[in-house]
Design an enzyme around this catalytic site. Sequence first.
Site, PDB file in Angstrom:
ATOM      1  N   GLU A  69      41.605 -12.168  37.776  1.00 28.36           N
ATOM      2  CA  GLU A  69      41.113 -12.146  36.406  1.00 28.36           C
ATOM      3  C   GLU A  69      41.064 -13.582  35.897  1.00 28.36           C
ATOM      4  OE1 GLU A  69      42.200  -8.566  33.676  1.00 28.36           O
ATOM      5  OE2 GLU A  69      44.028  -9.132  34.744  1.00 28.36           O
ATOM      6  N   GLU A 126      46.311   0.402  39.178  1.00 26.57           N
ATOM      7  CA  GLU A 126      45.294  -0.644  39.051  1.00 26.57           C
ATOM      8  C   GLU A 126      45.799  -1.904  39.731  1.00 26.57           C
ATOM      9  OE1 GLU A 126      43.882  -1.404  35.064  1.00 26.57           O
ATOM     10  OE2 GLU A 126      43.593  -3.546  35.483  1.00 26.57           O
TER      11      GLU A 126
END
Length: 288
Positions: A159, A154
């Site tokens: 974010e 990932e």
Amino acid sequence: MKKLVRKILLGIFFTTGGGVFAQDLPVEKKTDTIFFEDFSGSSLDRSKWNVEGTDFWVNNEQQIYIDSSATIFTVKGAEAGGVENALVLKAHYSPNYLNYRGNDFDFISGRINTRDKVMFTYGTAAARMKLPEGSGYWPAFWALGGGDWPATGEIDIMEYVGETDWIGVALHGPGYSGETPLVNKYFFPEGEDVTDWHVYSVDWTPEGFNFRVDGRLIYRVTKPMVEIYGNWAFDNPKYLILNLALGGAYPYKTNGVEEPYNGLPQSTVDLIKEGKAEVLVDWVLITQ
């Protein structure tokens, strides 16, 4: 105009709301576009994007994703936040919308991905985005492998959990998932924050990653750094994801809010009710 932006990106610079910054790529380097999306259509292009629905839920997030023009749509002109056209991911307060896995969901939102439609191994992935102000919002721009998680890796390119002066980047894989040690925060210079337009990107090679904001190098991870913790999970195809989550594990660890929702304070619930829970995406680009 967006064709011009793409040409600039394929050269030396990222053009952003904050100015023009060097991308640290040599002038002579040839770059091929393998994916470019400017969201200029009247709706989401389903030949490029999949929409995720109510059968997906992780991280104690407080929203449920739905396939709806209420949560995923395109806009033009004044509604596009200062650009020609944009994608909108929007969250709504919808009391008792669904009970799933024993949980009652009062919020709906949008999540899209390019799985099996646009997959890439190595290259630069970038998106120009404008994020909302509000503690507990959890939008992200990221990439996953096509197999099991975390074995196929990932890449968290951006974010944001509601503190407007910083965003996070991270890698997850076998032995370094969840509370990964391969993580970094980027704090914006004075006068900038996440509510402005910014380009979030990652340069991915067989040797490692360079994470950037507006072309500024903010974090470098090498393959040996990763292999201290576990197997290198980044030699396989990845697909891109854009989503707007609400509350849950990461926001909670940042703001400590338990009520009225995990990681989501009443002030942000009020913003959602006022229609202010929107992520705008100007464009997405993958080059090799």
